[in-house]
Design an enzyme around this catalytic site. Sequence first.
Site, PDB file in Angstrom:
ATOM      1  N   CYS A  88       0.849  -1.181   0.000  1.00  0.00           N
ATOM      2  CA  CYS A  88       0.000   0.000   0.000  1.00  0.00           C
ATOM      3  C   CYS A  88       0.889   1.236   0.000  1.00  0.00           C
ATOM      4  CB  CYS A  88      -0.893  -0.009   1.247  1.00  0.00           C
ATOM      5  SG  CYS A  88      -1.997   1.394   1.389  1.00  0.00           S
ATOM      6  N   HIS A 141      -9.038  -3.753  -2.326  1.00  0.00           N
ATOM      7  CA  HIS A 141      -8.116  -2.929  -1.542  1.00  0.00           C
ATOM      8  C   HIS A 141      -8.572  -1.467  -1.552  1.00  0.00           C
ATOM      9  CE1 HIS A 141      -3.866  -1.873  -0.261  1.00  0.00           C
ATOM     10  NE2 HIS A 141      -4.283  -0.700  -0.734  1.00  0.00           N
ATOM     11  N   GLU A 142      -8.875  -0.934  -2.729  1.00  0.00           N
ATOM     12  CA  GLU A 142      -9.249   0.483  -2.826  1.00  0.00           C
ATOM     13  C   GLU A 142     -10.617   0.758  -2.208  1.00  0.00           C
ATOM     14  OE1 GLU A 142      -6.911   2.478  -3.405  1.00  0.00           O
ATOM     15  OE2 GLU A 142      -5.546   1.004  -4.259  1.00  0.00           O
ATOM     16  N   HIS A 175     -10.202   1.071   1.474  1.00  0.00           N
ATOM     17  CA  HIS A 175      -9.701   2.385   1.894  1.00  0.00           C
ATOM     18  C   HIS A 175     -10.854   3.344   2.155  1.00  0.00           C
ATOM     19  CE1 HIS A 175      -5.383   2.483   1.944  1.00  0.00           C
ATOM     20  NE2 HIS A 175      -5.281   1.950   0.739  1.00  0.00           N
TER      21      HIS A 175
END
Length: 179
Positions: free
Chosen positions: A104, A146-147, A150
């Site tokens: 990351c 993953h995004e 976030h």
Amino acid sequence: MRHGSIPGAHGRVRPLTLLGDPVLHARCAEVTDFGPELSRLVEDLFATMYAAEGVGLAANQVGESLRVFVFDCPDDDEVRHLGHVVNPRLVTADGVTVRGPEGCLSLPGLEAGTERYDHAVVEGFTATGEPVTIHGTGFFARCLQHETDHLEGRVYADHVTGRRKRKLMRQVAKSSWRR
């Protein structure tokens, strides 16, 4: 000759938000204004992602608590996926669970084996408000998960457990970027 602009060509590189900053652990706000400021943010996200040599970047990683991310990421067949999503919603994450190395830009230089599904579908909008659906497999599915994490206030380290988590946290504590 290429028609149109290269994403990020008109953006400015912004400082990255690093692990420990509260903006990374809070759910981001929905975008309600699809005007020029949003287009500038998308351009800045691309410019910042490319400068940091990443494959994806969420708005809170540059200190903007808005539901936006960009990506330029291959799948496992080396097919390139390039784009952005505003107000994304992870509608499907299924298939085989694969533990693979994940890093990351908000934890620079570190990675840990993280479990993710090998298929994901994200729905949302473009910066101009057009609906978009993005399908990902393999590494690109990992990127989409993953995004979207976030924007929910989670980082990949939140998925790591046991020995891997302890090792990663020791590396974070020793890192030169840690505040």
